[in-house]
Write an enzyme that holds these catalytic residues in place. Structure first.
Site, PDB file in Angstrom:
ATOM      1  N   GLY A  69      -1.234  -4.083   0.586  1.00  0.00           N
ATOM      2  CA  GLY A  69      -1.783  -4.129  -0.746  1.00  0.00           C
ATOM      3  C   GLY A  69      -2.474  -5.441  -0.911  1.00  0.00           C
ATOM      4  O   GLY A  69      -3.412  -5.612  -1.669  1.00  0.00           O
ATOM      5  N   ASN A 154       5.807  -6.747 -10.915  1.00  0.00           N
ATOM      6  CA  ASN A 154       6.980  -6.663  -9.626  1.00  0.00           C
ATOM      7  C   ASN A 154       8.182  -7.375 -10.026  1.00  0.00           C
ATOM      8  O   ASN A 154       9.016  -7.352  -9.228  1.00  0.00           O
ATOM      9  CB  ASN A 154       6.062  -7.119  -8.368  1.00  0.00           C
ATOM     10  CG  ASN A 154       5.480  -8.445  -8.443  1.00  0.00           C
ATOM     11  OD1 ASN A 154       4.593  -8.873  -9.506  1.00  0.00           O
ATOM     12  ND2 ASN A 154       5.885  -9.342  -7.815  1.00  0.00           N
ATOM     13  N   GLN A 182       2.888  -1.673  -7.555  1.00  0.00           N
ATOM     14  CA  GLN A 182       4.131  -1.435  -8.138  1.00  0.00           C
ATOM     15  C   GLN A 182       4.298  -0.241  -9.057  1.00  0.00           C
ATOM     16  O   GLN A 182       5.143   0.283  -9.365  1.00  0.00           O
ATOM     17  CB  GLN A 182       4.588  -2.593  -8.742  1.00  0.00           C
ATOM     18  CG  GLN A 182       4.990  -3.750  -7.673  1.00  0.00           C
ATOM     19  CD  GLN A 182       6.060  -3.551  -6.673  1.00  0.00           C
ATOM     20  OE1 GLN A 182       6.844  -2.523  -6.650  1.00  0.00           O
ATOM     21  NE2 GLN A 182       6.260  -4.457  -5.848  1.00  0.00           N
ATOM     22  N   HIS A 204       4.032   1.032   1.841  1.00  0.00           N
ATOM     23  CA  HIS A 204       5.461   0.650   1.954  1.00  0.00           C
ATOM     24  C   HIS A 204       6.234   0.619   0.784  1.00  0.00           C
ATOM     25  O   HIS A 204       7.518   0.517   0.650  1.00  0.00           O
ATOM     26  CB  HIS A 204       5.890  -0.414   2.775  1.00  0.00           C
ATOM     27  CG  HIS A 204       5.336  -1.622   2.137  1.00  0.00           C
ATOM     28  ND1 HIS A 204       6.503  -2.679   1.930  1.00  0.00           N
ATOM     29  CD2 HIS A 204       4.334  -2.489   1.904  1.00  0.00           C
ATOM     30  CE1 HIS A 204       6.073  -3.892   1.463  1.00  0.00           C
ATOM     31  NE2 HIS A 204       4.707  -3.719   1.401  1.00  0.00           N
ATOM     32  N   THR A 241      -9.846  -0.510  15.016  1.00  0.00           N
ATOM     33  CA  THR A 241      -9.291   0.838  15.236  1.00  0.00           C
ATOM     34  C   THR A 241      -8.196   1.151  14.176  1.00  0.00           C
ATOM     35  O   THR A 241      -7.462   0.276  13.896  1.00  0.00           O
ATOM     36  CB  THR A 241      -8.739   0.965  16.777  1.00  0.00           C
ATOM     37  OG1 THR A 241      -9.663   0.523  17.553  1.00  0.00           O
ATOM     38  CG2 THR A 241      -8.172   2.227  16.979  1.00  0.00           C
ATOM     39  N   CYS A 332       8.649 -12.075  -2.355  1.00  0.00           N
ATOM     40  CA  CYS A 332       7.789 -12.949  -1.664  1.00  0.00           C
ATOM     41  C   CYS A 332       8.263 -14.367  -1.948  1.00  0.00           C
ATOM     42  O   CYS A 332       7.827 -15.339  -1.222  1.00  0.00           O
ATOM     43  CB  CYS A 332       6.067 -12.845  -2.165  1.00  0.00           C
ATOM     44  SG  CYS A 332       6.062 -10.922  -2.368  1.00  0.00           S
TER      45      CYS A 332
HETATM   46  N1  PLP Z   1       0.707  -6.406  -5.693  1.00  0.00           N
HETATM   47  C1  PLP Z   1       1.834  -6.348  -5.945  1.00  0.00           C
HETATM   48  C2  PLP Z   1       2.205  -6.233  -7.528  1.00  0.00           C
HETATM   49  C3  PLP Z   1       3.046  -6.284  -5.196  1.00  0.00           C
HETATM   50  O1  PLP Z   1       4.383  -6.526  -6.007  1.00  0.00           O
HETATM   51  C4  PLP Z   1       2.777  -6.583  -4.014  1.00  0.00           C
HETATM   52  C5  PLP Z   1       3.931  -6.638  -3.076  1.00  0.00           C
HETATM   53  O2  PLP Z   1       4.988  -7.094  -3.294  1.00  0.00           O
HETATM   54  C6  PLP Z   1       1.563  -6.625  -3.531  1.00  0.00           C
HETATM   55  C7  PLP Z   1       0.489  -6.363  -4.324  1.00  0.00           C
HETATM   56  C8  PLP Z   1       1.317  -6.602  -2.047  1.00  0.00           C
HETATM   57  O3  PLP Z   1       1.545  -5.793  -1.440  1.00  0.00           O
HETATM   58  P1  PLP Z   1       1.880  -5.524   0.438  1.00  0.00           P
HETATM   59  O4  PLP Z   1       3.310  -5.952   0.456  1.00  0.00           O
HETATM   60  O5  PLP Z   1       1.444  -4.273   0.731  1.00  0.00           O
HETATM   61  O6  PLP Z   1       0.850  -6.700   0.781  1.00  0.00           O
END
Ligand code: PLP
Length: 391
Positions: A69, A154, A182, A204, A241, A332
């Protein structure tokens, strides 16, 4: 184990894994090759692209696979920045609630390319403040290159009214990007109705494998690769790839998520919230329990809960030791010392932010689990609180 950290990542669905396995074993061909082994892989990518497209109500040709993402968000910003019709527009509007993959990407275009980033204020409910949105969109009229807003938060589970944001952008000819990472699995993501220019999702977060995401791009003339080289993969928009097994798993995860009852996740969240109220009701902590950004429109997978006077990091470790996985703030940020900017943006003090736990639910949780978890949360919080204050 009771896993209530589904905003961080989700357990891979066994059906998804089954679908992926052939592409990790005997069907290992490179989709860029023309013999049957390669065609099998390219057919699988084609079918998966269709499933992801259907999930977002898009066409196959509008879906570009990425590795996350985060990468999808970066690709949206890059695509918009380098698009021909940007014509010197130098303002990016985001909100103060965005994920770091938008916040820091916007900051990068500000520091390296001289863009000006303005943040729309938020309401205590964890959504964008529409008065501030209209005021900024008027103030910077004619200069706005991109509006990028998250659909579901999130850290709070709040849902933005992206349909109104997109409509306003469309009427003014401003490109819009929605981070739907999310929101996926909780609310419909219908890029057709939204009429947005870009939208990001991630595998994921919906019981698919890690390492795959996708960006919806309405007009491929407004797309610029971040990763160059390779054999013209992803319509020339992402060299390298393809992660065939991951893409196949993502497609299946989207299909299953599209079929699942979206209200069940919010149902589990509400059940958990009411159990928390029940179990704390007759304890000394009953006045210390607060649900952050709580409103009827909080339809995301996250429940943000503050227990005044009980440090969230301590709770996360103690709950982990008792088999309950949750977060403090967003995953994060869990190694960072500073309290969450998002929680501060909705008006919490540093201490309140530090006492905030994030519970997040998925279609693979059960009602029994959330009831049991609420009891464990209460006994753990009481133990910690009493050990601070009753010595
Ligand atoms: N955007 C939001 C709102 C998220 O909560 C997250 C990950 O927690 C992401 C983007 C990033 O996604 P990814 O973990 O696939 O990089």
């Amino acid at each position: 184990m009771i896993y209530l950290d589904n905003a961080a990542t989700t357990r891979i669905d066994p059906v998804v894994l089954d679908e992926m396995m052939p592409f990790l074993t005997e069907s290992f061909g490179n989709p860029g090759t023309i013999y049957p082994l390669g065609s099998k892989a390219s057919d699988a990518v084609y079918l998966a692209r269709g499933k992801v497209a259907r999930f977002m109500n898009a066409s196959r040709s509008n879906i570009v696979f990425t590795a996350s993402g985060t990468e999808a968000n970066n690709l949206a910003f890059n695509s918009n920045y380098f698009s021909k019709n940007r014509k010197g527009k130098d303002v990016i509007l985001i909100s103060s609630l965005e994920h770091s993959s938008v916040l820091r990407t916007a900051a990068f275009y500000e520091s390296k390319f001289g863009m000006h980033v303005y943040k729309i204020a938020s309401t205590p409910n964890g959504t964008i403040d529409f008065d501030d949105f209209y005021s900024k969109i008027n103030e910077y009229d004619g200069r706005i290159s991109l509006v990028s807003i998250m659909m579901a938060n999130n850290e709070l589970g709040s849902i933005n009214n992206c349909y109104s944001i997109a409509q306003e952008c469309r009427e003014r000819g401003i490109p819009s990007h929605f981070d739907c990472v999310q929101a996926a699995g909780c609310v419909d993501i219908n890029v057709g109705t939204l009429g947005c220019d870009y939208a990001s999702i991630s595998s994921h977060k919906i019981h698919g494998p890690k390492g795959v995401g996708a960006l919806y791009i309405k007009d491929r003339n407004r797309a610029t690769a971040l990763i160059h080289g390779g054999g013209n993969q992803e319509f020339g928009l992402r060299g390298g790839t393809e992660n065939v097994a991951g893409i196949v798993g993502f497609g299946k995860a989207c299909e299953l998520s599209g079929l699942a009852d979206k209200s069940s996740i919010v149902g589990l969240k509400r059940k958990f919230a009411s159990e928390i109220n029940n179990v704390f009701k007759h304890t000394s902590l009953t006045q210390n329990i607060h649900f952050n950004a709580h409103s009827d429109m909080n339809l995301g997978k996250v429940l943000s809960l503050r227990i005044d006077g009980v440090d969230a990091e301590t709770m996360v470790l103690a709950l982990g030791a008792r088999g309950v996985c949750v977060s403090s703030g967003s995953a994060c940020r869990s190694l960072e010392q500073e309290p969450s900017e998002v929680l501060k943006a909705i008006g919490l003090s540093d201490n309140e932010a530090r006492d905030t736990l994030r519970f997040s639910f998925s279609r693979m949780n059960t009602e029994d689990e959330v009831v049991e978890a609420a009891g464990i949360v209460a006994s753990t919080a009481l133990f910690i609180y009493n050990s601070y204050y009753c010595q």
